[in-house]
Design a protein around this motif. Structure first.
Motif, short mmCIF file in Angstrom:
data_model
loop_
_atom_site.label_atom_id
_atom_site.label_comp_id
_atom_site.label_asym_id
_atom_site.label_seq_id
_atom_site.Cartn_x
_atom_site.Cartn_y
_atom_site.Cartn_z
N ALA A 170 1.68 -11.40 -2.56
CA ALA A 170 1.00 -10.39 -3.38
C ALA A 170 1.97 -9.40 -4.02
N ALA A 171 3.19 -9.31 -3.50
CA ALA A 171 4.15 -8.32 -3.99
C ALA A 171 4.56 -8.59 -5.42
N GLU A 172 4.92 -7.54 -6.12
CA GLU A 172 5.36 -7.66 -7.50
C GLU A 172 6.86 -7.47 -7.67
N SER A 173 7.58 -7.19 -6.58
CA SER A 173 9.03 -7.02 -6.66
C SER A 173 9.64 -7.15 -5.27
N GLN A 174 10.93 -7.41 -5.24
CA GLN A 174 11.62 -7.50 -3.95
C GLN A 174 11.65 -6.16 -3.23
N PRO A 175 11.92 -5.02 -3.91
CA PRO A 175 11.89 -3.74 -3.18
C PRO A 175 10.55 -3.48 -2.50
N GLU A 176 9.47 -3.93 -3.12
CA GLU A 176 8.15 -3.77 -2.52
C GLU A 176 8.05 -4.58 -1.22
N VAL A 177 8.60 -5.79 -1.24
CA VAL A 177 8.61 -6.62 -0.03
C VAL A 177 9.40 -5.93 1.06
N GLU A 178 10.57 -5.41 0.73
CA GLU A 178 11.43 -4.80 1.72
C GLU A 178 10.81 -3.53 2.29
N ALA A 179 10.15 -2.74 1.44
CA ALA A 179 9.47 -1.55 1.94
C ALA A 179 8.35 -1.93 2.91
N ARG A 180 7.58 -2.94 2.55
CA ARG A 180 6.49 -3.38 3.44
C ARG A 180 7.03 -3.82 4.79
N LEU A 181 8.14 -4.54 4.80
CA LEU A 181 8.70 -4.99 6.06
C LEU A 181 9.16 -3.82 6.92
N LEU A 182 9.67 -2.76 6.30
CA LEU A 182 10.06 -1.57 7.05
C LEU A 182 8.85 -0.96 7.76
N PHE A 183 7.73 -0.89 7.04
CA PHE A 183 6.53 -0.29 7.62
C PHE A 183 5.94 -1.19 8.71
N VAL A 184 5.93 -2.48 8.46
CA VAL A 184 5.40 -3.42 9.45
C VAL A 184 6.22 -3.35 10.73
N ALA A 185 7.54 -3.21 10.60
CA ALA A 185 8.41 -3.12 11.77
C ALA A 185 8.11 -1.88 12.60
N ARG A 186 7.57 -0.84 11.97
CA ARG A 186 7.17 0.37 12.69
C ARG A 186 5.83 0.20 13.41
N GLY A 187 5.18 -0.93 13.16
CA GLY A 187 3.89 -1.15 13.79
C GLY A 187 2.73 -0.56 13.02
N TRP A 188 2.96 -0.17 11.77
CA TRP A 188 1.89 0.41 10.96
C TRP A 188 1.10 -0.68 10.27
N ARG A 189 -0.16 -0.40 10.05
CA ARG A 189 -1.02 -1.33 9.32
C ARG A 189 -0.74 -1.17 7.83
N VAL A 190 -0.39 -2.25 7.17
CA VAL A 190 0.03 -2.20 5.77
C VAL A 190 -0.81 -3.18 4.95
N GLU A 191 -1.36 -2.70 3.85
CA GLU A 191 -2.08 -3.56 2.91
C GLU A 191 -1.31 -3.60 1.61
#
Length: 276
Positions: A170-191
């Motif tokens: 669903a991502a539109e750019s690589q930085p968006e992917v990397e930001a999402r992974l940072l949040f997921v690694a924190r255990g946060w729910r990310v949409e």
């Protein structure tokens, strides 16, 4: 055929067998060699040829993994400093070797198939790069997710399965992917690419509260886009969704700031989840 232009279309370097199959004569091949060099037996290279293609041919392999990402139009921040080749031989000193090719390589260029390129990346590259490459391939319809899932079911492919499980397409750019992974690694729910009535689609929605937008180079390219962005941001806040905006450089160079800002907002709005 114009042998010189054909060789240039191959990045300026090719095996003599490739040139001959394309219709060049032995005399033309010899003339081409006279314009450049013969870096190894059976290879002709023009001055200024593609250095990655030359490296792959000299080492009797094909580019794959992160070294083939750009050729296939896949997201990668930068190519690995040590080239990745798929090879069948054991003479490996100057590159990272991948041994298995499941799909046919490019017809004339020393490049692995996009399927093998992504599979190798999933098993090899750092998580953010592996997920980004797979994300861009699946999102663009260049590779089917089901095919990749079928190829990583073996016990030794646990790393690849984990990376693939983080692909949303669903991502539109690589930085968006990397930001999402940072949040997921924190255990946060990310949409990813969440849709909010009256606001539209947003890059990332954290814990159903904080909107994070990663602005590309074309951000605010004109006045109308600037005005619409302000409307969306104000409407989001009116509905109770605070918005944070970052350029890609923050994701890449200061990820702690990104995490700190989101965590502070979640805490101040009473939405910071407890993770035992």
């Amino acid at each position: 055929m114009d042998a010189l232009n054909y060789l240039r279309s191959l990045g300026g370097v090719a095996r003599t067998a490739t040139l001959l199959r394309a219709g060049a004569t032995k005399r033309e091949v010899a003339a081409l060699a006279g314009l450049g060099t013969r870096p190894a037996r059976g290879i002709v290279a023009l001055p200024g040829c593609n250095p990655d293609y030359l490296f792959a041919l000299v080492h009797n392999g094909v580019l794959t993994c992160g070294s083939a990402a750009t050729s296939h139009g896949l997201w990668i921040r930068e190519a690995p400093p040590r080239r990745h080749l798929a090879v069948a031989h054991s003479r490996v000193t100057a590159f990272t070797a991948h041994r298995i090719l499941r799909f046919p390589t490019h017809d004339v260029l020393p490049i692995a198939s996009i399927e093998d390129t992504v599979l190798h990346a999933l098993n090899c590259l750092p998580l953010s790069e592996a997920v980004s490459m797979a994300e861009s391939a699946i999102r663009a319809g260049k590779v089917h997710r089901a095919l990749l899932e079928d190829m990583v079911h073996a016990p030794r492919s646990a790393r690849a399965r984990h990376a693939l499980s983080l692909v949303t397409a669903a991502a539109e750019s690589q930085p968006e992917v990397e930001a999402r992974l940072l949040f997921v690694a924190r255990g946060w729910r990310v949409e990813a690419q969440a849709r909010i009535p009256g606001v539209g689609r947003v890059d990332l929605l954290i814990e159903g509260l904080v909107i994070v937008e990663i602005d590309g180079h074309a951000f605010h390219a004109d006045r109308a886009a600037f005005v619409e962005d302000r409307r969306r941001q104000n409407e989001a806040l009116r509905q109770g969704y605070p918005t944070l905006r970052y350029p890609p450089e923050v994701v890449w160079r200061d990820p702690d700031r990104l995490l700190r800002d989101v965590e502070e907002l979640l805490r101040s709005w009473g939405r910071l989840p407890f993770r035992p």
